[in-house]
Design a protein around this motif. Structure first.
Motif, PDB file in Angstrom:
ATOM      1  N   ALA A  57       7.815 -23.110  21.796  1.00  0.00           N
ATOM      2  CA  ALA A  57       8.389 -23.194  23.202  1.00  0.00           C
ATOM      3  C   ALA A  57       9.816 -23.682  22.677  1.00  0.00           C
ATOM      4  O   ALA A  57      10.642 -23.295  23.498  1.00  0.00           O
ATOM      5  CB  ALA A  57       7.887 -23.871  23.845  1.00  0.00           C
ATOM      6  N   SER A  58       9.973 -24.358  21.649  1.00  0.00           N
ATOM      7  CA  SER A  58      11.399 -24.889  21.424  1.00  0.00           C
ATOM      8  C   SER A  58      11.922 -24.013  20.346  1.00  0.00           C
ATOM      9  O   SER A  58      13.207 -24.370  20.086  1.00  0.00           O
ATOM     10  CB  SER A  58      11.290 -26.453  20.771  1.00  0.00           C
ATOM     11  N   GLY A  59      11.345 -23.044  19.930  1.00  0.00           N
ATOM     12  CA  GLY A  59      11.859 -22.138  19.067  1.00  0.00           C
ATOM     13  C   GLY A  59      11.772 -22.100  17.415  1.00  0.00           C
ATOM     14  O   GLY A  59      12.124 -21.465  16.677  1.00  0.00           O
ATOM     15  N   TRP A  60      10.768 -23.150  17.358  1.00  0.00           N
ATOM     16  CA  TRP A  60      10.570 -23.418  15.709  1.00  0.00           C
ATOM     17  C   TRP A  60       9.506 -22.095  15.461  1.00  0.00           C
ATOM     18  O   TRP A  60       8.701 -21.829  16.043  1.00  0.00           O
ATOM     19  CB  TRP A  60       9.770 -24.523  15.659  1.00  0.00           C
ATOM     20  N   VAL A  92      -0.060 -24.823  11.248  1.00  0.00           N
ATOM     21  CA  VAL A  92       0.790 -25.453  12.116  1.00  0.00           C
ATOM     22  C   VAL A  92       0.640 -24.429  13.329  1.00  0.00           C
ATOM     23  O   VAL A  92       0.851 -23.382  13.464  1.00  0.00           O
ATOM     24  CB  VAL A  92       2.129 -25.505  11.767  1.00  0.00           C
ATOM     25  N   ASP A  93       0.353 -25.258  14.653  1.00  0.00           N
ATOM     26  CA  ASP A  93       0.463 -24.723  15.813  1.00  0.00           C
ATOM     27  C   ASP A  93       1.413 -24.962  16.705  1.00  0.00           C
ATOM     28  O   ASP A  93       1.900 -24.402  17.420  1.00  0.00           O
ATOM     29  CB  ASP A  93      -0.872 -25.114  16.675  1.00  0.00           C
ATOM     30  N   TRP A  94       2.146 -26.217  16.331  1.00  0.00           N
ATOM     31  CA  TRP A  94       3.343 -26.800  17.455  1.00  0.00           C
ATOM     32  C   TRP A  94       4.165 -27.811  16.739  1.00  0.00           C
ATOM     33  O   TRP A  94       3.612 -28.164  15.707  1.00  0.00           O
ATOM     34  CB  TRP A  94       2.479 -27.554  18.532  1.00  0.00           C
ATOM     35  N   GLY A  99      11.683 -31.357  15.566  1.00  0.00           N
ATOM     36  CA  GLY A  99      11.109 -31.235  14.489  1.00  0.00           C
ATOM     37  C   GLY A  99      10.226 -32.393  13.678  1.00  0.00           C
ATOM     38  O   GLY A  99       9.964 -32.386  12.236  1.00  0.00           O
ATOM     39  N   ARG A 100      10.136 -33.535  14.445  1.00  0.00           N
ATOM     40  CA  ARG A 100       9.632 -34.624  13.527  1.00  0.00           C
ATOM     41  C   ARG A 100       8.155 -34.980  13.794  1.00  0.00           C
ATOM     42  O   ARG A 100       7.710 -35.487  13.014  1.00  0.00           O
ATOM     43  CB  ARG A 100      10.265 -35.708  13.805  1.00  0.00           C
ATOM     44  N   THR A 101       7.507 -34.232  14.676  1.00  0.00           N
ATOM     45  CA  THR A 101       6.068 -34.139  14.966  1.00  0.00           C
ATOM     46  C   THR A 101       5.425 -32.856  14.776  1.00  0.00           C
ATOM     47  O   THR A 101       6.108 -31.735  15.453  1.00  0.00           O
ATOM     48  CB  THR A 101       5.878 -34.997  16.116  1.00  0.00           C
ATOM     49  N   VAL A 102       4.602 -32.555  14.119  1.00  0.00           N
ATOM     50  CA  VAL A 102       4.132 -31.290  13.774  1.00  0.00           C
ATOM     51  C   VAL A 102       2.438 -31.313  13.920  1.00  0.00           C
ATOM     52  O   VAL A 102       1.816 -32.494  13.795  1.00  0.00           O
ATOM     53  CB  VAL A 102       4.242 -30.560  12.321  1.00  0.00           C
ATOM     54  N   ILE A 103       1.765 -30.407  14.799  1.00  0.00           N
ATOM     55  CA  ILE A 103       0.522 -30.523  15.051  1.00  0.00           C
ATOM     56  C   ILE A 103      -0.167 -29.208  14.472  1.00  0.00           C
ATOM     57  O   ILE A 103       0.566 -28.091  14.732  1.00  0.00           O
ATOM     58  CB  ILE A 103       0.250 -30.695  16.674  1.00  0.00           C
ATOM     59  N   VAL A 113     -10.256 -29.637  11.742  1.00  0.00           N
ATOM     60  CA  VAL A 113      -9.952 -30.865  12.267  1.00  0.00           C
ATOM     61  C   VAL A 113      -8.720 -30.744  12.750  1.00  0.00           C
ATOM     62  O   VAL A 113      -7.689 -30.196  12.128  1.00  0.00           O
ATOM     63  CB  VAL A 113      -9.976 -31.993  11.352  1.00  0.00           C
ATOM     64  N   SER A 114      -8.414 -31.226  13.896  1.00  0.00           N
ATOM     65  CA  SER A 114      -7.009 -31.303  14.420  1.00  0.00           C
ATOM     66  C   SER A 114      -5.987 -32.249  13.405  1.00  0.00           C
ATOM     67  O   SER A 114      -6.689 -33.408  13.166  1.00  0.00           O
ATOM     68  CB  SER A 114      -6.766 -31.764  15.720  1.00  0.00           C
ATOM     69  N   THR A 115      -4.714 -31.842  13.148  1.00  0.00           N
ATOM     70  CA  THR A 115      -4.044 -32.762  12.193  1.00  0.00           C
ATOM     71  C   THR A 115      -2.671 -32.972  12.917  1.00  0.00           C
ATOM     72  O   THR A 115      -2.024 -31.857  13.211  1.00  0.00           O
ATOM     73  CB  THR A 115      -3.887 -31.695  10.775  1.00  0.00           C
ATOM     74  N   VAL A 116      -2.130 -34.099  12.543  1.00  0.00           N
ATOM     75  CA  VAL A 116      -0.892 -34.318  12.963  1.00  0.00           C
ATOM     76  C   VAL A 116      -0.024 -34.932  11.626  1.00  0.00           C
ATOM     77  O   VAL A 116      -0.321 -35.559  11.068  1.00  0.00           O
ATOM     78  CB  VAL A 116      -0.698 -35.588  14.046  1.00  0.00           C
ATOM     79  N   TRP A 117       1.402 -34.175  11.460  1.00  0.00           N
ATOM     80  CA  TRP A 117       2.261 -34.666  10.493  1.00  0.00           C
ATOM     81  C   TRP A 117       3.446 -35.224  11.279  1.00  0.00           C
ATOM     82  O   TRP A 117       3.682 -34.861  12.434  1.00  0.00           O
ATOM     83  CB  TRP A 117       2.585 -33.474   9.644  1.00  0.00           C
TER      84      TRP A 117
END
Length: 120
Positions: A57-60, A92-94, A99-103, A113-117
């Motif tokens: 939604a933010s254009g990434w 990556v889904d979101w 750009g500092r948090t990636v799910i 497994v859901s993953t958070v970077w």
């Protein structure tokens, strides 16, 4: 370009694939691309691995484990977690607006497994 396929649309842009004809040894047949829907300008993203494409939604723009900034000025690859199943994708889904948090999702031999970077 012989044809095109849009995979996602957001904020005046579409991302998808441009199909070249005829293909050459130096150019793949299918290239990730972003279209400016107002101007018609096409920007190809030749250096991006093109699988599991999305636009947030933010254009990434996301392609598997690669994220591309909305301005197309940065392409980053998130690390695949240790022990992930090499035969199934991590993707990556979101991406947060800054750009500092990636799910995303990581595939292990026996589960997803859901993953958070995150970066600081």
């Amino acid at each position: 370009m012989a044809a095109a396929h849009a995979a996602a649309v957001h904020g005046g842009h579409a991302v998808g694939f441009a199909f070249l004809e005829p293909p050459t040894d130096s150019d793949p047949t299918q290239i990730p691309a972003r279209w400016d829907l107002d101007t018609g300008k096409i920007t190809t993203l030749r250096s991006v691995e093109a699988k599991h494409m999305r636009m947030t939604a933010s254009g990434w723009i996301t392609f598997g484990t690669t994220i591309v900034s909305p301005e197309l000025d940065r392409a980053l690859r998130v690390p695949v977690p240790q022990g992930a199943d090499p035969d199934f994708p991590t993707y990556v889904d979101w991406v947060s607006e800054d750009g500092r948090t990636v799910i995303g999702t990581t595939s292990y031999p026996d589960r997803f497994v859901s993953t958070v970077w995150s970066c600081e």
